[in-house]
Motif scaffolding. Sequence first.
Motif, PDB file in Angstrom:
ATOM      1  N   ARG A  24       0.750  -1.688  -0.027  1.00 45.42           N
ATOM      2  CA  ARG A  24      -0.017  -0.305  -0.363  1.00 45.42           C
ATOM      3  C   ARG A  24       0.603   0.726   0.043  1.00 45.42           C
ATOM      4  O   ARG A  24       0.417   2.305  -0.373  1.00 45.42           O
ATOM      5  N   ARG A  25       2.107   1.280   0.787  1.00 42.44           N
ATOM      6  CA  ARG A  25       2.935   2.712   1.203  1.00 42.44           C
ATOM      7  C   ARG A  25       3.559   2.929  -0.304  1.00 42.44           C
ATOM      8  O   ARG A  25       3.259   3.859  -0.798  1.00 42.44           O
ATOM      9  N   THR A  26       3.825   1.550  -1.290  1.00 43.38           N
ATOM     10  CA  THR A  26       4.884   2.021  -2.111  1.00 43.38           C
ATOM     11  C   THR A  26       3.953   2.037  -3.656  1.00 43.38           C
ATOM     12  O   THR A  26       4.373   2.106  -5.003  1.00 43.38           O
ATOM     13  N   ARG A  27       2.914   1.686  -3.551  1.00 43.89           N
ATOM     14  CA  ARG A  27       1.760   0.749  -4.338  1.00 43.89           C
ATOM     15  C   ARG A  27       2.348   0.159  -5.728  1.00 43.89           C
ATOM     16  O   ARG A  27       1.877   0.132  -7.393  1.00 43.89           O
ATOM     17  N   ARG A  28       3.119  -0.628  -5.092  1.00 39.08           N
ATOM     18  CA  ARG A  28       3.323  -1.467  -6.170  1.00 39.08           C
ATOM     19  C   ARG A  28       2.450  -2.768  -5.841  1.00 39.08           C
ATOM     20  O   ARG A  28       2.683  -3.775  -4.901  1.00 39.08           O
ATOM     21  N   SER A  29       2.970  -3.754  -7.311  1.00 35.49           N
ATOM     22  CA  SER A  29       2.471  -5.192  -6.677  1.00 35.49           C
ATOM     23  C   SER A  29       3.027  -6.103  -8.155  1.00 35.49           C
ATOM     24  O   SER A  29       3.906  -5.549  -9.077  1.00 35.49           O
ATOM     25  N   TRP A  30       3.475  -6.540  -7.924  1.00 36.17           N
ATOM     26  CA  TRP A  30       4.462  -7.300  -7.808  1.00 36.17           C
ATOM     27  C   TRP A  30       4.317  -9.507  -7.870  1.00 36.17           C
ATOM     28  O   TRP A  30       3.988  -9.482  -6.895  1.00 36.17           O
ATOM     29  N   ALA A  31       4.724 -10.065  -9.138  1.00 32.75           N
ATOM     30  CA  ALA A  31       4.198 -11.365  -8.841  1.00 32.75           C
ATOM     31  C   ALA A  31       5.076 -12.024  -8.863  1.00 32.75           C
ATOM     32  O   ALA A  31       6.270 -11.901  -8.992  1.00 32.75           O
ATOM     33  N   VAL A  32       4.581 -13.435  -8.186  1.00 35.62           N
ATOM     34  CA  VAL A  32       5.693 -14.581  -7.312  1.00 35.62           C
ATOM     35  C   VAL A  32       5.349 -15.919  -7.533  1.00 35.62           C
ATOM     36  O   VAL A  32       3.697 -15.664  -7.060  1.00 35.62           O
ATOM     37  N   GLU A  33       5.968 -16.373  -7.864  1.00 35.72           N
ATOM     38  CA  GLU A  33       6.385 -17.719  -8.390  1.00 35.72           C
ATOM     39  C   GLU A  33       6.039 -18.497  -6.669  1.00 35.72           C
ATOM     40  O   GLU A  33       6.978 -18.178  -5.859  1.00 35.72           O
TER      41      GLU A  33
END
Length: 225
Positions: A24-33
């Motif tokens: 939420r702070r950085t507004r970043r999303s990332w996919a993890v295998e």
Amino acid sequence: MDTGERGLPTMIAVPPGTVTLSDRRTRRSWAVEVAGFRLAAHPVTREQYERVTGLPRADAGTDRQPVESVSWWDAVRFCNARSVGEGLTPAYRVDAEGETVDLDASADGYRLPTEAEWEHACRAGTSGPRYGPLDDIAWHRANSGERLHEVGGRLPNSWGLYDMLGNVWEWCWDVYDAEVYGAYRVLRGGGWFDEHWSCRASVRRRGHPAFRVDDVGFRLARTVR
């Protein structure tokens, strides 16, 4: 539900997959295998914790309630102690001062799930905020009577995992946000005193690794070899 023969945890095989995490702070999303692994069907209970540590709980409660008021460090030490007790290789290497810990990725012993493993297991192939209607799957503020409940009292997800949401928050291995919060660790799942918006698969909370809070417990994981 069965809480495990002779106090042993019932471990569920979680299939591999991909999960998207967000901050939420950085507004970043990332996919993890996520590789396949095993996760306990429910949080560690008071009976299981006492059996391994020999430390009786000072407060009232039943054996089948999840252990709470345990720190992240308590959970790490429990994982190693349980591993040794079952003849497994401990997953954590703790320094002599007990101040730093490393994960041995080759170990077959018990450990905390990573944040990605936890969310992948919680969702069990679903994409919404929860894996079922909240009152059916979780003890939260509106239906818990503002108290802790025994494990397995609500419906599991489709992979057979109970209490992934509600009842107690669960420690994960990961650091929450080192840049802002230093060593604080990730908590997931929501608890018995939380409003409905906190009991969602994506919600994150942070906790100092030495703090003990009455709505925080943990669940065991193992790497598949």
